[in-house]
Design a protein around this motif. Sequence first.
Motif, short mmCIF file in Angstrom:
data_model
loop_
_atom_site.label_atom_id
_atom_site.label_comp_id
_atom_site.label_asym_id
_atom_site.label_seq_id
_atom_site.Cartn_x
_atom_site.Cartn_y
_atom_site.Cartn_z
N CYS A 49 -1.63 -3.81 5.17
CA CYS A 49 -0.95 -2.47 4.18
C CYS A 49 -1.25 -2.66 2.72
O CYS A 49 -1.62 -4.32 2.42
CB CYS A 49 0.88 -2.59 3.85
N HIS A 51 0.46 -2.59 0.71
CA HIS A 51 1.51 -2.72 -1.04
C HIS A 51 2.25 -4.42 -0.99
O HIS A 51 1.97 -4.77 -1.61
CB HIS A 51 2.54 -2.02 0.15
N ALA A 52 1.81 -4.49 0.72
CA ALA A 52 2.32 -6.25 0.24
C ALA A 52 1.65 -7.04 1.66
O ALA A 52 3.17 -7.77 2.12
CB ALA A 52 3.70 -6.28 1.01
N THR A 54 1.01 -6.24 5.47
CA THR A 54 1.58 -6.18 6.95
C THR A 54 1.11 -5.75 7.40
O THR A 54 0.37 -4.40 7.18
CB THR A 54 3.01 -5.42 6.11
N CYS A 68 3.91 1.76 7.57
CA CYS A 68 3.90 0.43 7.69
C CYS A 68 5.52 0.59 7.84
O CYS A 68 6.67 0.41 7.49
CB CYS A 68 3.82 0.32 5.94
N LEU A 70 7.38 -2.14 7.26
CA LEU A 70 7.97 -3.47 6.28
C LEU A 70 8.56 -2.63 5.08
O LEU A 70 10.01 -2.48 4.87
CB LEU A 70 6.97 -4.22 5.58
N HIS A 71 8.32 -1.36 4.35
CA HIS A 71 8.89 -0.58 3.67
C HIS A 71 8.05 0.97 3.35
O HIS A 71 9.02 1.80 2.51
CB HIS A 71 8.40 -0.76 1.96
N GLY A 72 7.77 1.69 4.61
CA GLY A 72 7.97 2.61 5.47
C GLY A 72 6.38 3.34 4.74
O GLY A 72 6.21 4.77 4.02
N ALA A 73 5.61 2.63 3.55
CA ALA A 73 4.39 3.47 3.02
C ALA A 73 3.55 3.97 4.43
O ALA A 73 3.07 3.37 5.59
CB ALA A 73 3.35 2.73 2.18
N PRO A 86 6.31 3.15 -1.70
CA PRO A 86 5.58 1.76 -2.58
C PRO A 86 4.43 1.35 -3.04
O PRO A 86 3.46 0.21 -3.29
CB PRO A 86 6.36 0.93 -1.77
S1 FES Z 1 4.38 -3.89 3.24
FE1 FES Z 1 3.55 -1.77 4.18
S2 FES Z 1 4.76 -0.47 2.43
FE2 FES Z 1 6.15 -2.31 2.22
#
Ligand code: FES
Length: 129
Positions: A49, A51-52, A54, A68, A70-73, A86
């Motif tokens: 991902c 974003h972070a 994952t 994703c 972790l935070h749903g992107a 995110p």
């Molecule tokens: S790590 Fe994928 S949306 Fe945050």
Amino acid sequence: MAEESGESLDLGDLSEMADGEMKCFEDVGDYGIVVCRSAGQLYALEDNCSHADTPLSEGRFRGAKITCPLHGAQFDVRDGTHSGPPAWEGVACYKVVESDDGAVVYLSSNNDDDKGDGFGEVGGMFRTR
Ligand code: FES
């Protein structure tokens, strides 16, 4: 079919993969790739991902979108684009060609023939806003 260029990797016979299934190849590139089948076609994204960091392969895959864990992107498996925060950018998308001999992923293909605009010069990375 257009001649392919760049580094390629045999993925083997993926004909048993049904729509909605995904498969992770951990040893490809820095993060591995996740191969998804949507509407009969195979697509490959970097399994990370934007974003972070994952693995997207641990997320949910529905239709043409992978979410994703972790935070749903959400990312479109057809071109790597993201749907919004995110994540602030897409993920690398690689061309997959399937034949009777199996599936091959082209790690440096920019997919211009199939995808049109939006793909960068390295690995089909799609950057948005
Ligand atoms: S790590 Fe994928 S949306 Fe945050």
